[in-house]
Design a protein around this motif. Structure first.
Motif, PDB file in Angstrom:
ATOM      1  N   HIS A  82     -10.175   1.892  29.139  1.00 26.76           N
ATOM      2  CA  HIS A  82     -10.459   3.296  28.836  1.00 26.76           C
ATOM      3  C   HIS A  82     -11.926   3.663  28.940  1.00 26.76           C
ATOM      4  CE1 HIS A  82      -6.385   2.897  27.190  1.00 26.76           C
ATOM      5  NE2 HIS A  82      -6.288   4.110  27.700  1.00 26.76           N
ATOM      6  N   LEU A  83     -12.764   2.721  29.361  1.00 25.65           N
ATOM      7  CA  LEU A  83     -14.191   3.034  29.481  1.00 25.65           C
ATOM      8  C   LEU A  83     -14.415   4.066  30.581  1.00 25.65           C
ATOM      9  CD1 LEU A  83     -15.771  -0.537  29.244  1.00 25.65           C
ATOM     10  CD2 LEU A  83     -15.969   1.312  27.560  1.00 25.65           C
ATOM     11  N   PRO A  84     -15.455   4.886  30.444  1.00 24.66           N
ATOM     12  CA  PRO A  84     -15.761   5.808  31.541  1.00 24.66           C
ATOM     13  C   PRO A  84     -16.178   5.029  32.797  1.00 24.66           C
ATOM     14  CG  PRO A  84     -17.446   5.900  29.804  1.00 24.66           C
ATOM     15  CD  PRO A  84     -16.348   5.013  29.294  1.00 24.66           C
ATOM     16  N   ALA A  85     -15.967   5.638  33.954  1.00 22.57           N
ATOM     17  CA  ALA A  85     -16.204   4.935  35.225  1.00 22.57           C
ATOM     18  C   ALA A  85     -17.647   4.474  35.374  1.00 22.57           C
ATOM     19  CB  ALA A  85     -15.826   5.852  36.381  1.00 22.57           C
ATOM     20  N   ASP A  86     -18.597   5.126  34.691  1.00 21.75           N
ATOM     21  CA  ASP A  86     -20.008   4.737  34.865  1.00 21.75           C
ATOM     22  C   ASP A  86     -20.490   3.761  33.779  1.00 21.75           C
ATOM     23  OD1 ASP A  86     -19.943   6.457  32.737  1.00 21.75           O
ATOM     24  OD2 ASP A  86     -21.602   7.730  33.413  1.00 21.75           O
ATOM     25  N   ALA A  87     -19.560   3.201  32.988  1.00 20.62           N
ATOM     26  CA  ALA A  87     -19.971   2.250  31.934  1.00 20.62           C
ATOM     27  C   ALA A  87     -20.560   0.991  32.569  1.00 20.62           C
ATOM     28  CB  ALA A  87     -18.774   1.889  31.068  1.00 20.62           C
ATOM     29  N   LYS A  88     -21.520   0.389  31.855  1.00 20.44           N
ATOM     30  CA  LYS A  88     -22.177  -0.824  32.372  1.00 20.44           C
ATOM     31  C   LYS A  88     -22.109  -1.910  31.302  1.00 20.44           C
ATOM     32  CE  LYS A  88     -24.602   1.117  36.000  1.00 20.44           C
ATOM     33  NZ  LYS A  88     -23.501   2.048  36.201  1.00 20.44           N
ATOM     34  N   GLY A  89     -22.021  -3.164  31.749  1.00 19.64           N
ATOM     35  CA  GLY A  89     -22.059  -4.239  30.776  1.00 19.64           C
ATOM     36  C   GLY A  89     -21.266  -5.445  31.217  1.00 19.64           C
ATOM     37  N   ALA A  90     -20.860  -6.246  30.226  1.00 23.19           N
ATOM     38  CA  ALA A  90     -20.142  -7.482  30.508  1.00 23.19           C
ATOM     39  C   ALA A  90     -19.141  -7.759  29.399  1.00 23.19           C
ATOM     40  CB  ALA A  90     -21.134  -8.646  30.603  1.00 23.19           C
TER      41      ALA A  90
ATOM     42  N   GLY B  33     -19.063  -1.409  36.987  1.00 20.56           N
ATOM     43  CA  GLY B  33     -20.311  -1.870  36.377  1.00 20.56           C
ATOM     44  C   GLY B  33     -20.117  -2.792  35.178  1.00 20.56           C
ATOM     45  N   VAL B  34     -18.888  -3.139  34.872  1.00 21.10           N
ATOM     46  CA  VAL B  34     -18.643  -4.057  33.738  1.00 21.10           C
ATOM     47  C   VAL B  34     -18.043  -5.349  34.300  1.00 21.10           C
ATOM     48  CG1 VAL B  34     -17.470  -4.417  31.532  1.00 21.10           C
ATOM     49  CG2 VAL B  34     -18.275  -2.128  32.159  1.00 21.10           C
ATOM     50  N   GLU B  35     -18.801  -6.423  34.188  1.00 30.94           N
ATOM     51  CA  GLU B  35     -18.355  -7.702  34.729  1.00 30.94           C
ATOM     52  C   GLU B  35     -17.476  -8.399  33.700  1.00 30.94           C
ATOM     53  OE1 GLU B  35     -20.282 -11.774  36.524  1.00 30.94           O
ATOM     54  OE2 GLU B  35     -21.613 -10.150  35.890  1.00 30.94           O
ATOM     55  N   VAL B  36     -16.274  -8.785  34.116  1.00 28.49           N
ATOM     56  CA  VAL B  36     -15.322  -9.403  33.179  1.00 28.49           C
ATOM     57  C   VAL B  36     -15.212 -10.892  33.481  1.00 28.49           C
ATOM     58  CG1 VAL B  36     -12.944  -9.369  32.317  1.00 28.49           C
ATOM     59  CG2 VAL B  36     -14.042  -7.228  33.034  1.00 28.49           C
ATOM     60  N   THR B  37     -15.477 -11.735  32.481  1.00 28.44           N
ATOM     61  CA  THR B  37     -15.422 -13.188  32.658  1.00 28.44           C
ATOM     62  C   THR B  37     -14.395 -13.784  31.710  1.00 28.44           C
ATOM     63  OG1 THR B  37     -17.791 -13.180  33.154  1.00 28.44           O
ATOM     64  CG2 THR B  37     -16.800 -15.318  32.626  1.00 28.44           C
TER      65      THR B  37
ATOM     66  N   ALA C 132      -7.632  -6.084  22.173  1.00 30.48           N
ATOM     67  CA  ALA C 132      -8.621  -5.030  21.909  1.00 30.48           C
ATOM     68  C   ALA C 132      -9.577  -4.881  23.092  1.00 30.48           C
ATOM     69  CB  ALA C 132      -9.405  -5.353  20.637  1.00 30.48           C
ATOM     70  N   ILE C 133     -10.082  -5.994  23.603  1.00 31.50           N
ATOM     71  CA  ILE C 133     -11.051  -5.902  24.704  1.00 31.50           C
ATOM     72  C   ILE C 133     -10.385  -5.293  25.943  1.00 31.50           C
ATOM     73  CG2 ILE C 133     -12.561  -7.211  26.263  1.00 31.50           C
ATOM     74  CD1 ILE C 133     -13.199  -9.085  23.950  1.00 31.50           C
ATOM     75  N   CYS C 134      -9.134  -5.695  26.216  1.00 29.23           N
ATOM     76  CA  CYS C 134      -8.451  -5.126  27.389  1.00 29.23           C
ATOM     77  C   CYS C 134      -8.226  -3.623  27.199  1.00 29.23           C
ATOM     78  CB  CYS C 134      -7.124  -5.845  27.642  1.00 29.23           C
ATOM     79  SG  CYS C 134      -7.354  -7.507  28.280  1.00 29.23           S
ATOM     80  N   ALA C 135      -7.833  -3.223  25.991  1.00 28.19           N
ATOM     81  CA  ALA C 135      -7.609  -1.777  25.748  1.00 28.19           C
ATOM     82  C   ALA C 135      -8.931  -1.018  25.884  1.00 28.19           C
ATOM     83  CB  ALA C 135      -7.006  -1.565  24.365  1.00 28.19           C
TER      84      ALA C 135
ATOM     85  N   ASP D  29      -3.398 -18.049  30.769  1.00 27.25           N
ATOM     86  CA  ASP D  29      -3.457 -16.909  29.842  1.00 27.25           C
ATOM     87  C   ASP D  29      -4.351 -15.773  30.347  1.00 27.25           C
ATOM     88  OD1 ASP D  29      -1.788 -17.830  27.720  1.00 27.25           O
ATOM     89  OD2 ASP D  29      -3.371 -19.242  27.157  1.00 27.25           O
ATOM     90  N   VAL D  30      -5.025 -15.993  31.457  1.00 31.99           N
ATOM     91  CA  VAL D  30      -5.896 -14.943  31.994  1.00 31.99           C
ATOM     92  C   VAL D  30      -5.026 -13.767  32.432  1.00 31.99           C
ATOM     93  CG1 VAL D  30      -7.491 -14.389  33.872  1.00 31.99           C
ATOM     94  CG2 VAL D  30      -7.653 -16.604  32.703  1.00 31.99           C
ATOM     95  N   GLN D  31      -5.441 -12.554  32.054  1.00 30.77           N
ATOM     96  CA  GLN D  31      -4.648 -11.362  32.377  1.00 30.77           C
ATOM     97  C   GLN D  31      -5.363 -10.497  33.407  1.00 30.77           C
ATOM     98  OE1 GLN D  31      -3.581  -9.187  28.784  1.00 30.77           O
ATOM     99  NE2 GLN D  31      -3.135 -11.073  27.686  1.00 30.77           N
ATOM    100  N   GLU D  32      -4.579  -9.715  34.116  1.00 33.05           N
ATOM    101  CA  GLU D  32      -5.136  -8.700  35.003  1.00 33.05           C
ATOM    102  C   GLU D  32      -5.599  -7.554  34.117  1.00 33.05           C
ATOM    103  OE1 GLU D  32      -5.346  -7.982  38.404  1.00 33.05           O
ATOM    104  OE2 GLU D  32      -4.922 -10.135  38.709  1.00 33.05           O
ATOM    105  N   VAL D  33      -6.837  -7.122  34.275  1.00 34.47           N
ATOM    106  CA  VAL D  33      -7.273  -5.965  33.491  1.00 34.47           C
ATOM    107  C   VAL D  33      -8.172  -5.107  34.369  1.00 34.47           C
ATOM    108  CG1 VAL D  33      -9.224  -7.223  32.434  1.00 34.47           C
ATOM    109  CG2 VAL D  33      -8.302  -5.202  31.287  1.00 34.47           C
ATOM    110  N   SER D  34      -8.013  -3.787  34.260  1.00 30.42           N
ATOM    111  CA  SER D  34      -8.893  -2.934  35.057  1.00 30.42           C
ATOM    112  C   SER D  34     -10.109  -2.565  34.222  1.00 30.42           C
ATOM    113  CB  SER D  34      -8.147  -1.690  35.539  1.00 30.42           C
ATOM    114  OG  SER D  34      -7.681  -0.981  34.427  1.00 30.42           O
TER     115      SER D  34
END
Ligand code: FAD
Length: 313
Positions: free
Chosen positions: A178-186, A205-209, A171-174, A196-201
């Motif tokens: 699809h977030l807009p390019a200007d989305a912000k967050g973490a 502005g959204v930091e993925v940990t 769910a988080i990867c999906a 198990d870590v996956q490549e996700v785009s």
């Protein structure tokens, strides 16, 4: 509501076959499911996505092979299906639409299933054994008809906090993709192993940990990382004695019957979406709402599974 036997079922109910199997990593298997009826899958507004965290039901056969028939199913199907012995009808489980690929009768439903090591469950066992041609049944939204099942509903200006264990990774990867390019967050994702870590785009502005659990307790790394991110003292995982295995507290719905006063007033600039093991999510909920005073209309807390508890039906 009384349902007459002649009413058509208001969703796509189809027997699918596994079209491809990809072992993504130690804990995840990705399956492509195929059936001509998937051509009719779509959102209530008639569109083909984004699917965000759209959930769906998967019925996997009983170990003896039983998988109820969907031929000529009408709106009474679920009630009739539930009345049958599990040996005949199989087991219903909830998963996330990771992606819908292709179009028309070539449409494929992609689902990423967690293989929970050492703990048997019909869904996980089925996914581990799946090969091309393996059968299952799916219930999915039918284009243009109300269905529900998307909980990710931030307001456009809100900063995002996405938190989940491995069951929430699809769910988080999906959502991230699809977030807009200007989305912000973490986003914080806890998985069993570093493999198990996956490549996700995700937007810049959204930091993925990603957090690899290793030998730590389930949810410990996630709780520490999320509380550190929110500022103040880092809080250790604390699972309350009483946990509702079906914890579901969103800005629109409360599994505990809590009154939701969503009068549209300002809810702060943060929107949090938190899913995973119900004990871990309950601990985070208590901390964020009771101790940090977060407005519960800013947060969706969802128990996706509960340690020691098999999903119903
Ligand atoms: C809205 C929603 C979306 C979901 N999306 C996904 C998804 O895309 N992919 C996915 O894999 N899961 C997803 N889940 C979680 C999944 O439904 C549960 O993990 C479910 O319990 C799996 O069914 P099972 O038959 O394997 O195990 P069950 O028969 O339900 O449980 C058997 C035993 O396994 C344990 N168990 C169940 N899940 C896990 C786990 N992940 N790790 C360790 N032990 C476990 C239970 O505690 C129990 O002891 C989602 C759940 C919800 C509510």
């Amino acid at each position: 509501m009384t349902v007459t036997a002649t009413e058509p079922i208001p969703m796509v109910l189809a027997e699918v076959q596994v079209a491809s199997v990809q072992r993504l990593s130690p804990s995840f298997v990705r399956l492509e499911l195929a059936a001509p009826e998937l051509a009719e899958v779509g959102l209530p507004d008639g569109s083909d996505g984004p699917w965000w965290d759209q959930r769906f039901k998967l019925v996997v056969p009983h170990a003896g092979g039983g998988l109820g028939s969907v031929t000529d199913a009408d709106a009474s199907w679920l009630g009739t299906w539930l009345e049958r012995p599990v040996e005949e009808r199989g087991h219903m489980r909830t998963y996330t639409v990771r992606e819908l690929r292709g179009s028309g009768e070539q449409r494929r439903l992609v689902v990423d299933i967690v293989l929970h090591e050492g703990v048997s469950g019909p869904g996980s066992d089925w996914a581990l054994a799946a090969e091309v041609g393996t059968r299952a049944v799916v219930l999915l939204p039918k284009r243009g008809l109300p269905f529900g099942g998307i909980e990710f509903l931030p307001r456009p200006e809100q900063r995002l906090l996405l938190v989940g264990d491995e069951t929430a990774v699809p769910a988080i990867c999906a959502i991230l993709e699809h977030l807009p390019a200007d989305a912000k967050g973490a986003a914080f994702l806890e998985v069993p192993y570093s493999a198990d870590v996956q490549e996700v785009s995700a937007p810049a502005g959204v930091e993925v940990t990603w957090l690899a659990r290793g030998a730590q307790e389930h949810g410990a790394a996630l709780t520490a990382a999320v509380t550190a991110h929110l500022g103040g003292a880092v809080v250790a995982l604390e699972i309350p004695e009483e946990v509702d295995p079906e914890l579901w507290e969103t800005p629109q719905w409360s599994s505990s019957g809590e009154e939701i006063n969503d009068d549209g007033s300002v809810r702060g600039d943060l929107y949090a979406w938190i899913a995973g093991e119900a004990g871990v999510v309950t601990g985070l909920r208590r901390h964020l709402v009771k101790e940090r005073g977060m407005d519960r209309r800013q947060v969706a807390f969802m128990g996706y599974w509960r340690r020691g508890v098999s999903m119903k039906s």
